[in-house]
Design an enzyme around this catalytic site. Sequence first.
Site, PDB file in Angstrom:
ATOM      1  N   HIS A 127      -1.582   7.347  -8.641  1.00  0.00           N
ATOM      2  CA  HIS A 127      -0.886   6.508  -9.626  1.00  0.00           C
ATOM      3  C   HIS A 127      -1.333   6.849 -11.045  1.00  0.00           C
ATOM      4  CE1 HIS A 127      -0.498   3.273  -6.235  1.00  0.00           C
ATOM      5  NE2 HIS A 127       0.183   4.371  -5.979  1.00  0.00           N
ATOM      6  N   HIS A 156       8.789   4.179  -5.894  1.00  0.00           N
ATOM      7  CA  HIS A 156       7.352   4.347  -5.751  1.00  0.00           C
ATOM      8  C   HIS A 156       7.019   5.669  -5.061  1.00  0.00           C
ATOM      9  CE1 HIS A 156       3.162   3.285  -5.669  1.00  0.00           C
ATOM     10  NE2 HIS A 156       3.127   3.845  -4.462  1.00  0.00           N
ATOM     11  N   HIS A 189       1.981  12.136   0.853  1.00  0.00           N
ATOM     12  CA  HIS A 189       0.871  12.818   0.191  1.00  0.00           C
ATOM     13  C   HIS A 189       0.522  14.146   0.863  1.00  0.00           C
ATOM     14  CE1 HIS A 189       0.337   9.285  -2.222  1.00  0.00           C
ATOM     15  NE2 HIS A 189       0.032   8.531  -1.189  1.00  0.00           N
TER      16      HIS A 189
END
Length: 313
Positions: free
Chosen positions: A92, A253, A280
């Site tokens: 983030h 997101h 990821h």
Amino acid sequence: MSSLRERYSFTPSEPAPAPRRTLKAAISAVGRGLHSGAEVTLWLKPAAVNSGIMFQRADLGVGIPARFDYVTDTRLCTLIAVGEAKIGTIEHLMAAVAACGVDDMLIEVDGPELPVFDGSAAPFQFLVESAGIAEHGGLREHLEILRPVRVEHNGAFAELRPHNPGGSGFDISLSIEFAASAIGAQAYHFHLSEAGFAQEIAQARTFTLLGEIEALRKAGLARGGSLANAIVVDDAKVLNPEGLRYADEFVRHKLLDVIGDLALAGAPISGRFIGSRTGHALNNQLLRALFADQANYRLTNGTVAKPLQLTVA
């Protein structure tokens, strides 16, 4: 004094020469780690020209470069490490750093995970912008994608492509699909910019399924998770009393995660990303596949191109 654009020639599809940027001042904040639940203090500090983005475990005195080749774990977050020194949930902050166009910065944290704050990148972007951004010499380098690179796993894929003719910057197209009907199938396209990120992407929060929470906590994860820092979905229901910030907050997101994970390339990407159901692990595999062959990319500052030097952890 002539501008950098006037002093150097470049092709229309190539990024124009621009000075590198760092923070004007240091800034700090305190929060809890999403997975550890521990309270940690975060410092963002200016750094020297060409030092890049560097993490530092303040409690251990160990530096960890913000690079894909230092990623050692991708379970539910992106974690980088040097030896036993680890820092998790960096995606983030890295997304905010990429959106704000910061090239050189020192990030110190006194624990193994960054604070999660509200589960989005907005608090990190606020910190960076509050510290201020200054040009401080040198030339910003861009990673230009020269040919398609694709990785796949169980029907999911992530791909980097060169720009279409006349294209510039970083374009991202992402689709997701979940069985939970509150999420379902969603898609989003975004051209990375600081203002666009703040308006469209930064406030999108991380999310999880209600049925997965118990298993996560048994595995020692999500100990700091709550409705204050994550969206919790129970099939058709969003359990957060305030509801969603965007109707398609889930894909936004996931796109935020793509920006943060690919910011570990070591330089801003000039090209296009296309992905479906990526996470990821696949995002990191994409960078490893990109750098596996120098014919896939070139590193340019708008005046000269050079290879990227890698140090695999």
